[in-house]
Design a protein around this motif. Structure first.
Motif, PDB file in Angstrom:
ATOM      1  N   LEU A 101      39.190 -57.824 -40.221  1.00 40.72           N
ATOM      2  CA  LEU A 101      38.298 -59.243 -39.774  1.00 40.72           C
ATOM      3  C   LEU A 101      38.354 -60.292 -40.711  1.00 40.72           C
ATOM      4  CD1 LEU A 101      35.000 -57.009 -39.762  1.00 40.72           C
ATOM      5  CD2 LEU A 101      35.940 -57.825 -37.758  1.00 40.72           C
ATOM      6  N   ALA A 102      39.473 -60.218 -41.741  1.00 41.95           N
ATOM      7  CA  ALA A 102      39.511 -61.235 -42.489  1.00 41.95           C
ATOM      8  C   ALA A 102      40.304 -62.433 -41.726  1.00 41.95           C
ATOM      9  CB  ALA A 102      40.601 -61.035 -43.695  1.00 41.95           C
ATOM     10  N   GLU A 103      41.137 -61.973 -40.926  1.00 39.42           N
ATOM     11  CA  GLU A 103      41.993 -63.250 -40.178  1.00 39.42           C
ATOM     12  C   GLU A 103      40.943 -63.998 -39.285  1.00 39.42           C
ATOM     13  OE1 GLU A 103      44.588 -65.580 -39.161  1.00 39.42           O
ATOM     14  OE2 GLU A 103      44.820 -64.422 -40.631  1.00 39.42           O
ATOM     15  N   PRO A 104      40.038 -63.286 -38.500  1.00 40.21           N
ATOM     16  CA  PRO A 104      39.380 -64.108 -37.406  1.00 40.21           C
ATOM     17  C   PRO A 104      38.187 -64.764 -38.076  1.00 40.21           C
ATOM     18  CG  PRO A 104      38.899 -61.679 -37.354  1.00 40.21           C
ATOM     19  CD  PRO A 104      40.269 -61.824 -37.846  1.00 40.21           C
ATOM     20  N   LEU A 105      38.004 -64.298 -39.450  1.00 47.62           N
ATOM     21  CA  LEU A 105      36.850 -65.031 -40.311  1.00 47.62           C
ATOM     22  C   LEU A 105      37.429 -66.110 -41.003  1.00 47.62           C
ATOM     23  CD1 LEU A 105      34.658 -62.133 -41.944  1.00 47.62           C
ATOM     24  CD2 LEU A 105      33.920 -63.806 -40.215  1.00 47.62           C
ATOM     25  N   ARG A 106      38.776 -66.222 -41.141  1.00 42.94           N
ATOM     26  CA  ARG A 106      39.604 -67.435 -42.056  1.00 42.94           C
ATOM     27  C   ARG A 106      39.231 -68.695 -41.590  1.00 42.94           C
ATOM     28  NH1 ARG A 106      44.939 -67.155 -44.097  1.00 42.94           N
ATOM     29  NH2 ARG A 106      45.179 -65.219 -43.068  1.00 42.94           N
ATOM     30  N   PRO A 107      39.054 -69.114 -40.158  1.00 46.73           N
ATOM     31  CA  PRO A 107      38.534 -70.457 -39.732  1.00 46.73           C
ATOM     32  C   PRO A 107      37.371 -71.027 -40.373  1.00 46.73           C
ATOM     33  CG  PRO A 107      39.377 -69.367 -37.990  1.00 46.73           C
ATOM     34  CD  PRO A 107      39.174 -68.338 -38.935  1.00 46.73           C
ATOM     35  N   HIS A 108      36.456 -69.788 -40.732  1.00 52.27           N
ATOM     36  CA  HIS A 108      35.025 -70.354 -41.248  1.00 52.27           C
ATOM     37  C   HIS A 108      34.992 -70.073 -42.726  1.00 52.27           C
ATOM     38  CE1 HIS A 108      33.982 -69.683 -36.784  1.00 52.27           C
ATOM     39  NE2 HIS A 108      34.563 -68.426 -37.017  1.00 52.27           N
ATOM     40  N   ALA A 109      35.844 -69.844 -43.608  1.00 51.25           N
ATOM     41  CA  ALA A 109      36.155 -69.655 -44.893  1.00 51.25           C
ATOM     42  C   ALA A 109      35.307 -70.677 -45.634  1.00 51.25           C
ATOM     43  CB  ALA A 109      37.529 -69.667 -45.523  1.00 51.25           C
ATOM     44  N   LEU A 110      35.706 -71.903 -45.444  1.00 52.84           N
ATOM     45  CA  LEU A 110      34.837 -72.888 -46.068  1.00 52.84           C
ATOM     46  C   LEU A 110      33.424 -73.002 -45.930  1.00 52.84           C
ATOM     47  CD1 LEU A 110      35.448 -75.664 -47.851  1.00 52.84           C
ATOM     48  CD2 LEU A 110      35.442 -76.842 -45.804  1.00 52.84           C
TER      49      LEU A 110
END
Length: 358
Positions: free
Chosen positions: A190-199
């Motif tokens: 799940l970390a990769e698809p969540l990456r664009p929303h990290a900020l």
């Protein structure tokens, strides 16, 4: 009595023989069907992919694809999924729109209720893919969100990945919170698809998990932050570098180069070089090199002579990452003293001298 027993034995043997023959025949039939399906797939897939490429290039004729659907629906599904990582933007939307144009979406929604696990997983996989297309999202509705508690782990992860990529802001936050409560493999997926929303997640969702008071959730949140490898405005990380749990300290140290630099963070990194756990000290030494903390050079020298070979190698590598002061320190260590330290310093200097001469 003996004759009756022989008759019973013969009857049983006859039954066993019939059962064995039936099983053999069933296996033979399945083998022939599998062989025929494999042959058909080998023949059809290239043709289906060619039709899909023509469609993506602007050809609106769907008749070839409709004919393929009548022959082998599973191969059409496989061909569509094979384009997942090859298309983006309008091409992806056009491909996803096929689910509506070919009236496949209703069929897949029926398949998600199948008792066949493989069939259910395949249906969820393709629905998760077409979820990228807004008209498909409207048609799917809350199906993926409602399936986050499905009994099958692969289905849950598939739905969570789709919602993390294309869900609403509230759904993205929900998926992040789910990730902090699941196992490590789920977090990795799940970390990769969540990456664009990290900020956006780092503004409230990540701090909330860090302040949860649950060590497992704190560790999970830090693991996800480290996996994102993105610069984040995350404050107060120094608190977690000094946490009682060694694994939390390690993850907080690994996250230090990703957050806004602060004097508090640098002091905590330097303090961690003297941590009684060598793994924590090694993590701190690696961070010293990345953050260019020159004030930590004397502490790195102490790590070199501490008796732990793995920590000594990490400390030496950190000194090599701090030119010119770090290189000068290595040269002084190589000039004499403990034989092990001398050997290690010389070895590191041999690797950095070519770069120094440029």
């Amino acid at each position: 009595m003996t004759e009756a027993a022989l008759r019973v034995a013969a009857l049983l043997m006859g039954v066993y023989a019939i059962v064995i023959l039936a099983l053999f025949a069933a296996a033979l039939i399945r083998g022939l069907r599998w062989k025929e399906q494999t042959r058909l797939t080998t023949e059809l897939l290239p043709q289906i992919r060619t039709s899909l490429v023509d469609y993506l290039a602007g050809n609106d004729d769907l008749e070839p694809l409709r004919r393929f659907l009548k022959v082998s629906r599973s191969d059409v599904l496989s061909a569509i999924l094979s384009f997942q990582s090859a298309v983006s933007g309008s091409a992806r939307d056009r491909l996803c729109g096929l689910a509506l144009d070919l009236e496949l979406l209703d069929e897949w929604r029926r398949d998600v209720r199948s008792r066949d696990v493989a069939r259910r997983r395949a249906a969820f996989a393709v629905i998760a893919f077409v979820y990228a297309f807004e008209p498909c999202r409207r048609a799917v509705g809350d199906l993926l969100a409602d399936s986050l508690e499905d009994r099958d782990w692969e289905v849950r992860v598939c739905c969570a990945q789709a919602l993390a990529r294309f869900g609403s802001p509230a759904e993205v936050v929900a998926i992040f919170r789910i990730a902090t409560k699941e196992n490590l493999l789920t977090r990795i997926l799940l970390a990769e698809p969540l990456r664009p929303h990290a900020l956006e997640l780092s503004k409230a969702a990540v701090p909330d998990e860090l302040r949860s008071g649950d060590a497992a959730r704190v560790l999970a949140a830090l693991q996800i932050v480290v996996a994102w490898e993105r610069a984040l405005p995350l404050a107060g990380l120094d608190e977690w570098m000094l946490h009682p749990e060694p694994e939390i300290r390690i993850q907080a140290l690994r996250a230090a180069p990703l957050v806004t630099a602060s004097r508090e963070n640098e002091l905590s990194v330097m303090q961690s070089l003297a941590d009684p756990d060598p793994d924590v000290a090694m993590a701190a030494a690696a961070v010293v090199g990345r953050l260019q903390i020159l004030a930590a050079i004397p502490l790195l020298v102490q790590c070199l002579s501490g008796g732990n070979s793995a920590l000594a190698r990490t400390a030496a590598a950190a000194l090599a990452a701090l030119p010119p002061q770090g290189w000068q320190t290595l040269e002084e260590l190589a000039a004499g003293g403990d034989p092990t330290t001398v050997s290690l310093a010389e070895d590191v200097l041999r690797r950095v001298r070519p770069a120094r001469s440029k």
